[in-house]
Design an enzyme around this catalytic site. Structure first.
Site, PDB file in Angstrom:
ATOM      1  N   LYS A 128       3.089  10.311   7.807  1.00  0.00           N
ATOM      2  CA  LYS A 128       2.417   9.902   9.049  1.00  0.00           C
ATOM      3  C   LYS A 128       3.033  10.501  10.318  1.00  0.00           C
ATOM      4  CE  LYS A 128       0.100   5.642   7.567  1.00  0.00           C
ATOM      5  NZ  LYS A 128      -1.301   5.880   7.900  1.00  0.00           N
TER       6      LYS A 128
ATOM      7  N   ASP B  55       9.528   2.540   1.384  1.00  0.00           N
ATOM      8  CA  ASP B  55       8.383   3.322   1.850  1.00  0.00           C
ATOM      9  C   ASP B  55       8.268   3.119   3.352  1.00  0.00           C
ATOM     10  OD1 ASP B  55       5.941   4.294   2.598  1.00  0.00           O
ATOM     11  OD2 ASP B  55       4.804   3.401   0.942  1.00  0.00           O
TER      12      ASP B  55
ATOM     13  N   PHE C  15       0.857  -1.189   0.000  1.00  0.00           N
ATOM     14  CA  PHE C  15       0.000   0.000   0.000  1.00  0.00           C
ATOM     15  C   PHE C  15       0.885   1.227   0.000  1.00  0.00           C
ATOM     16  CE2 PHE C  15      -2.457   3.486   1.732  1.00  0.00           C
ATOM     17  CZ  PHE C  15      -3.610   3.398   0.972  1.00  0.00           C
TER      18      PHE C  15
HETATM   19  C1  LIG Z   1       3.272   2.387   3.705  1.00  0.00           C
HETATM   20  C2  LIG Z   1       2.344   3.505   3.314  1.00  0.00           C
HETATM   21  N1  LIG Z   1       2.620   4.230   2.231  1.00  0.00           N
HETATM   22  C3  LIG Z   1       1.828   5.241   1.845  1.00  0.00           C
HETATM   23  C4  LIG Z   1       0.682   5.564   2.535  1.00  0.00           C
HETATM   24  C5  LIG Z   1      -0.196   6.698   2.077  1.00  0.00           C
HETATM   25  O1  LIG Z   1      -0.108   7.775   2.965  1.00  0.00           O
HETATM   26  P1  LIG Z   1      -1.208   8.922   2.954  1.00  0.00           P
HETATM   27  O2  LIG Z   1      -2.492   8.325   3.412  1.00  0.00           O
HETATM   28  O3  LIG Z   1      -0.656   9.962   3.901  1.00  0.00           O
HETATM   29  O4  LIG Z   1      -1.286   9.440   1.556  1.00  0.00           O
HETATM   30  C6  LIG Z   1       0.341   4.810   3.667  1.00  0.00           C
HETATM   31  C7  LIG Z   1      -0.894   5.081   4.406  1.00  0.00           C
HETATM   32  O5  LIG Z   1      -1.422   4.280   5.116  1.00  0.00           O
HETATM   33  C8  LIG Z   1       1.206   3.757   4.076  1.00  0.00           C
HETATM   34  O6  LIG Z   1       0.923   3.002   5.141  1.00  0.00           O
END
Ligand SMILES: Cc1ncc(COP(=O)(O)O)c(C=O)c1O
Length: 400
Positions: free
Chosen positions: A252, A223, A138
């Protein structure tokens, strides 16, 4: 307004993109939040791994207050102090390189995807544009980030998704190697898959990805939007593996609750981003960066917060494994630091709702995985209260 009135207005005016639990949060302090009727809840999801220092952490509130009197927005037409100081600190915490600021996780991923392609174009190899990503990953909801996320359910109804992504099994180095071709530009992976249900790869996985990237001249992107900023017990999860990625995305927990994202890239790669390559009106906003500075300074001032994360995370993991042996509907408990998942053999949503009734906030991801991500500064009493409520709720579900 009371909870019912607010929820009814929400249904009337806000699009139904979220499966919200029936709770209006009016205020919070530390690990607790309060609803309009004054009922208190123990927060073990902290805004989905965002409020790492707890709700309304006083130094963050003070920094925001002070910064809001000095300068709220400047744009990137000019320089601003909090942005510069935060970038310096992020580089000191990670590797030699530079930072691009944005406002969310998805935007940090977009910046990373664009930088990977720009890097190869600048190198005179535009044919290398494919990025290998992992099943169940994700990375966000914007088109690039969504297309990079290897989950069919996220793509459904939005086809055609962006081309240029090759999906392989997570935690499978052979699959990555087989997928590498003359078109491959990079590898994108989460050091632990959060939304998929807290999936922890084997200890040599990240190192193996680094070796593959080096052997084939690929850009390695981690990520750490969910796992970063102390969540797994080290500043960044990759640091436990002794290697560095070429690009790191964070968001986050970085702002302690204030929206901010960042993409950090090593120097030989970030030079492909020059004037006009990318941008954001709000990216690196002074208010968000002043909150970010408090977060990174608190995390690096001493080892107290990380040690608390490791110690209480380990204690909770042990307790949950003990609980697992007593309830037949629990399949597996896994995690690291204060990012813990409990996979069930039953639907997790009713358990989340029952916990809510009993004053505990948790979350369920991938339908059957309960996810626990409390603030990193929780106390032993918080951890104890969490285990007690969870056990009480589980007793009601055993044999149902
Ligand atoms: C690993 C990871 N990457 C990207 C995102 C996307 O972040 P955002 O919701 O701030 O766009 C999330 C959100 O849960 C995430 O857990």
């Amino acid at each position: 307004m009371n909870s019912d009135e607010l929820m009814s207005l929400s249904n009337q005016y806000i699009m139904g993109t979220y499966n919200r639990s029936p709770l209006v949060i009016m205020k919070g302090a530390g690990s607790k939040v309060v609803d309009p009727e004054g009922k208190e809840y123990l927060d073990f999801i902290s805004g989905i791994a965002v409020n790492s220092l707890g709700h309304c952490y006083p130094p963050i509130a003070a920094a925001l207050q002070e910064q809001s009197r000095r300068l709220i927005h400047a744009s990137n037409l000019y320089y601003s102090e909090p942005q510069i100081l935060l970038a310096k600190k992020l580089i000191e915490m990670t590797f030699d390189g530079k930072v691009f600021f944005c406002n969310s996780g998805a935007e940090a991923i977009e910046a990373a995807l664009k930088l990977v392609r720009k890097y190869f174009t600048t190198e005179g190899k535009p044919e290398r544009y494919e990025i290998i990503t992992m099943d169940g990953s994700f990375h966000g909801r914007t088109y690039g980030a969504m297309s990079a996320s290897a989950q069919e359910k996220l793509h459904k109804g939005y086809e055609p998704i962006l081309p240029g992504f090759v999906y392989v099994n997570y935690n499978d180095l052979d699959a990555v190697e087989k997928a590498i071709s003359s078109k491959t530009a990079g590898i994108l992976a989460e050091p632990m898959q959060g939304e998929r249900g807290v999936v922890v790869p084997s200890p040599h996985y990240l190192k193996g990805l680094r070796e593959l990237a080096d052997r084939h001249g690929l850009v390695l992107v981690f990520d750490e939007i969910q796992t970063g900023l102390g969540r797994t017990g080290s500043l960044f999860a990759y640091q436990a593996s002794g290697i560095t990625p070429d690009i790191l995305t964070v968001a986050k927990g970085l702002g302690g609750g204030v929206p901010i994202g960042a993409m950090i890239a090593k120097n030989h790669i970030n030079k492909a981003f020059s004037f006009g390559s990318h941008g954001s009106t709000f990216g690196g906003n002074p208010l968000a960066c002043s909150a970010g500075l408090v977060v990174v300074e608190t995390l690096t001032a001493d080892d107290v917060l990380l040690e608390n994360t490791r110690r209480l995370g380990g204690w909770i993991l042990g307790k949950l494994k003990e609980i697992q042996s007593r309830f037949s509907f629990i399949k597996e408990v896994r995690g690291k630091g204060l990012l813990i998942g409990m996979e069930l053999l039953i639907d997790g949503r009713p358990i989340v709702l029952k916990c809510l009734e009993k004053g505990l906030l948790i979350n369920c991801t991938s339908d059957r995985v309960l996810r626990f991500a409390p603030p990193l500064n929780i106390t032993s009493d918080d951890a104890d209260a969490f285990i007690k409520i969870l056990e009480t709720v589980f007793k009601e579900f055993e044999g149902k």
